[in-house]
Design a protein around this motif. Structure first.
Motif, PDB file in Angstrom:
ATOM      1  N   ALA A  12       0.865  -1.188   0.000  1.00 47.67           N
ATOM      2  CA  ALA A  12       0.000   0.000   0.000  1.00 47.67           C
ATOM      3  C   ALA A  12       0.894   1.227   0.000  1.00 47.67           C
ATOM      4  N   LEU A  13       0.737   2.058  -1.020  1.00 51.56           N
ATOM      5  CA  LEU A  13       1.609   3.221  -1.193  1.00 51.56           C
ATOM      6  C   LEU A  13       0.832   4.517  -1.013  1.00 51.56           C
ATOM      7  N   ASN A  14       1.347   5.384  -0.171  1.00 54.75           N
ATOM      8  CA  ASN A  14       0.744   6.703  -0.013  1.00 54.75           C
ATOM      9  C   ASN A  14       0.904   7.493  -1.311  1.00 54.75           C
ATOM     10  N   CYS A 111      -3.190   2.189  -3.623  1.00 55.44           N
ATOM     11  CA  CYS A 111      -2.740   3.531  -3.277  1.00 55.44           C
ATOM     12  C   CYS A 111      -3.712   4.122  -2.254  1.00 55.44           C
ATOM     13  N   TYR A 112      -3.214   5.017  -1.398  1.00 53.75           N
ATOM     14  CA  TYR A 112      -4.100   5.636  -0.413  1.00 53.75           C
ATOM     15  C   TYR A 112      -3.641   7.064  -0.120  1.00 53.75           C
ATOM     16  N   PRO A 134      -9.313  -1.894  -4.467  1.00 50.81           N
ATOM     17  CA  PRO A 134     -10.073  -0.762  -5.009  1.00 50.81           C
ATOM     18  C   PRO A 134      -9.202   0.328  -5.633  1.00 50.81           C
ATOM     19  N   ARG A 135      -7.949   0.022  -5.906  1.00 49.66           N
ATOM     20  CA  ARG A 135      -6.963   0.936  -6.501  1.00 49.66           C
ATOM     21  C   ARG A 135      -6.582   2.083  -5.568  1.00 49.66           C
ATOM     22  N   VAL A 164       4.144   2.017   2.469  1.00 51.42           N
ATOM     23  CA  VAL A 164       5.209   2.947   2.084  1.00 51.42           C
ATOM     24  C   VAL A 164       4.644   4.351   2.243  1.00 51.42           C
ATOM     25  N   ASP A 165       5.248   5.146   3.121  1.00 50.32           N
ATOM     26  CA  ASP A 165       4.662   6.446   3.453  1.00 50.32           C
ATOM     27  C   ASP A 165       5.765   7.457   3.752  1.00 50.32           C
TER      28      ASP A 165
END
Length: 239
Positions: A12-14, A111-112, A134-135, A164-165
């Motif tokens: 999960a990438l910021n 991504c978030y 959900p992309r 990753v943030d």
């Protein structure tokens, strides 16, 4: 064929500060200092990766403004719009290549960030095929949102999702959940995130996306498998 990982299932990438350039730190710094407030590591700790209503309340207090939290945020976004006129949002070097490396290892990718999905669509829509449903997850109402992303959205355990943030508060949340974490702090000259990540016990902090290579991903996979992701970190026992 690339050998798949054993523990990790998703990355999960910021969005802002990891896949896109940091267009928030400079604006927050100017917002505060131009209104007579003091910018500090403590302020970053209190305000970064917080819901907008929380951030707006803190900004108003620090700047001596009598506006409501969301009125303050509206003023902040006016400042940001002026900043973007000269410093546009752009995809960071190596972002697409990183996404392809992740997928080559058989990992799901999402991504978030704190803005709504239109932000993702506008700047990363051309890379949609490199993300899984959900992309994009808007985390404004659930910040930092790590548990929700891993468990509620992906149906995975927290130690199966690598985050990753660019914000140390997210590192601290990952530590509490036992989730893998890579820090990508902003190079903004007045920023404190690299320092705060070190204080959080983050083991893996990079200066560019190219540093998140197969070797690092396999190292983190091994640490997740062994349960040593946060060994020796503040509040954790040394393995």
């Amino acid at each position: 064929m690339t050998e798949q990982l054993e523990k990790l299932r998703m990355v999960a990438l910021n969005i802002d500060g990891v896949l896109l350039n940091d267009t928030f730190s400079p604006v927050i710094h100017h917002f505060v200092t131009s209104r007579g407030g003091t910018y500090s590591a403590d302020l970053e700790r209190r305000i970064f990766s917080q819901p907008q209503a929380v951030a707006g309340k803190i900004l108003a207090e620090v700047c001596g403004m009598r506006t409501s939290p969301m009125e303050t945020i509206a003023v902040y976004f006016e400042d940001r719009a002026r900043y973007l006129a000269d410093h546009p949002v752009r995809v960071l070097d190596g972002a697409a290549e990183l996404l392809r490396r992740i997928r080559a290892l058989g990992l799901r990718t999402v991504c978030y960030g704190g803005l709504d999905a239109s932000h993702f669509d506008r700047y990363l829509g051309h890379l949609t095929d490199l993300f899984d449903e959900p992309r994009y997850v808007c985390t404004n109402d659930i910040r930092p949102g790590l548990y929700e992303i891993a468990v509620d959205f992906a149906g995975l355990a927290c130690d199966e999702v690598l985050f990753v943030d660019d914000v140390a508060r997210v590192a601290e949340a990952a530590r509490e959940l036992g989730a893998p974490f890579i820090g990508h702090p902003s190079d903004f000259e007045h920023g404190y995130q690299r320092q705060l990540m070190a204080e959080s016990g983050a083991r893996h902090v990079v200066g560019s996306l190219d540093e998140i290579d197969d070797a690092l991903l396999r190292t983190i996979d091994a640490e997740a498998r062994a349960g040593t992701l946060w060994a020796g970190a503040p509040g954790k026992a040394v393995a």
